[in-house]
Design a protein around this motif. Structure first.
Motif, PDB file in Angstrom:
ATOM      1  N   VAL A  56       0.830  -1.204   0.000  1.00 25.74           N
ATOM      2  CA  VAL A  56       0.000   0.000   0.000  1.00 25.74           C
ATOM      3  C   VAL A  56       0.864   1.254   0.000  1.00 25.74           C
ATOM      4  N   ARG A  59       2.551   1.811  -3.429  1.00 29.32           N
ATOM      5  CA  ARG A  59       1.613   2.262  -4.461  1.00 29.32           C
ATOM      6  C   ARG A  59       1.020   3.619  -4.144  1.00 29.32           C
ATOM      7  N   ARG A  60       1.276   4.102  -2.939  1.00 30.18           N
ATOM      8  CA  ARG A  60       0.705   5.374  -2.487  1.00 30.18           C
ATOM      9  C   ARG A  60      -0.814   5.383  -2.679  1.00 30.18           C
ATOM     10  N   ALA A  61      -1.423   4.306  -2.258  1.00 36.00           N
ATOM     11  CA  ALA A  61      -2.871   4.175  -2.410  1.00 36.00           C
ATOM     12  C   ALA A  61      -3.588   5.190  -1.532  1.00 36.00           C
ATOM     13  N   ASP A 187      -9.708   1.951  -3.505  1.00 33.92           N
ATOM     14  CA  ASP A 187      -8.571   1.129  -3.907  1.00 33.92           C
ATOM     15  C   ASP A 187      -8.618  -0.210  -3.184  1.00 33.92           C
ATOM     16  N   MET A 190      -5.772  -0.819  -0.476  1.00 35.52           N
ATOM     17  CA  MET A 190      -5.998  -0.042   0.738  1.00 35.52           C
ATOM     18  C   MET A 190      -7.199  -0.570   1.501  1.00 35.52           C
TER      19      MET A 190
END
Length: 296
Positions: A56, A59-61, A187, A190
């Protein structure tokens, strides 16, 4: 080419989901001799959250806010803590893996009945017929386990185990419908991380209040734990969320009719649970029902 790949994935993903999800019932039987149910689930969910955290972050969700955050948490508590808490409690109280899979296999009919008022989805006559046919097949597969014996409600277990199984059925059904209705657009990575985190927090008090929290760290337990974390909590749950996002609730739920037959096959291969001609015929009937119900 895109259409072909999409069509191929639409067939592969449901089949992979059924195999992974079915292995969870067998996995419960493998680990529970070495740990109590809520203790194990709190450990499993906590490890799953740790596995998902770097994914997470990398991916910088985006973190859902406000109502979206609340809906993700509620759906996660139902699909993970409520559903699996009921499953593991039932297995720990003596219910066979195949029979708890049968109870969970009733989900498609319950989902279809609730999909219209909650989601506005109206199953067709063909889908209703497929759901009914799938239920008949599931009962054929596991029918020999339903006969009362001695002073127990069923063979080897009583009302507490049955209550846990029924609670699991309700949690999974309502949770998947809630996920479909309120968690679209969030997402998936997340959402999974948040749901496993809050499920850990929900089950830890039960482990401390009701159990000794003793774990026997045998090789079989560690292997089962690793599989249930990576194969089930990460792999199967991600596939479930993806299938819910892409398909109708009734279509996705119909896949659960295939879980009891596949679970019965796994239990036969691993634990030598009986699998006679009636069960084999029931697998064919259940597969036909799923094909009818899942067809667009």
């Amino acid at each position: 080419m895109k259409r072909r790949r999409g069509g191929g994935m639409s067939r592969v993903l449901p089949a992979l989901f059924v195999v992974l999800w079915s292995s969870g019932f067998v996995g419960a039987r493998a680990v529970l001799p070495y740990s109590e149910p809520f203790t194990f689930l709190a450990l499993r969910f906590g490890l799953t959250a740790l596995v998902l955290l770097p994914v997470v972050l990398a991916r910088r969700a985006p973190v859902p806010h406000g109502g979206s955050f609340f809906h993700v948490v509620v759906a996660g508590l139902m699909v993970h803590a409520w559903y699996l808490g009921g499953v593991f409690f039932a297995v720990d109280r003596g219910m066979p893996a195949g029979l708890i899979a049968l109870i969970a296999g009733l989900q498609p009919l319950l989902t279809a009945a609730l999909a219209l008022p909650l989601l506005g989805e109206r199953p067709s006559r063909r889908q209703w017929g497929g759901l009914g046919l799938g239920l008949i097949g599931v009962i054929m597969v596991l029918g020999e386990k339903l006969a009362p014996q001695g002073d127990t409600l069923f063979s080897g277990f009583g009302l507490p185990a049955l209550g846990g199984g029924l609670l699991a059925l309700v949690g999974l059904t309502v949770g998947t419908l809630y996920q479909k209705r309120f968690c679209q657009g969030v997402d998936l990575g997340m959402a999974s991380f948040l749901q496993f985190t809050v499920s850990t927090m929900a089950l830890l008090p039960l482990a401390f209040l009701l159990e000794t929290r003793t774990i026997a760290w045998t090789g079989e337990f560690i292997a089962g734990l690793v599989w249930l974390v990576l194969g089930l909590s990460v792999g199967a749950v991600f596939l479930l969320l993806l299938l819910i996002k892409r398909g109708g609730a009734s279509q996705v739920a119909s896949l659960f009719y295939l879980v009891p037959p596949v679970t019965a096959l796994m239990a036969w291969a691993l634990y030598d649970e009986p699998l006679g001609p009636l069960a084999l015929a029931g697998m064919a009937v259940a597969g036909t029902g799923v094909a009818l119900a899942a067809r667009r």
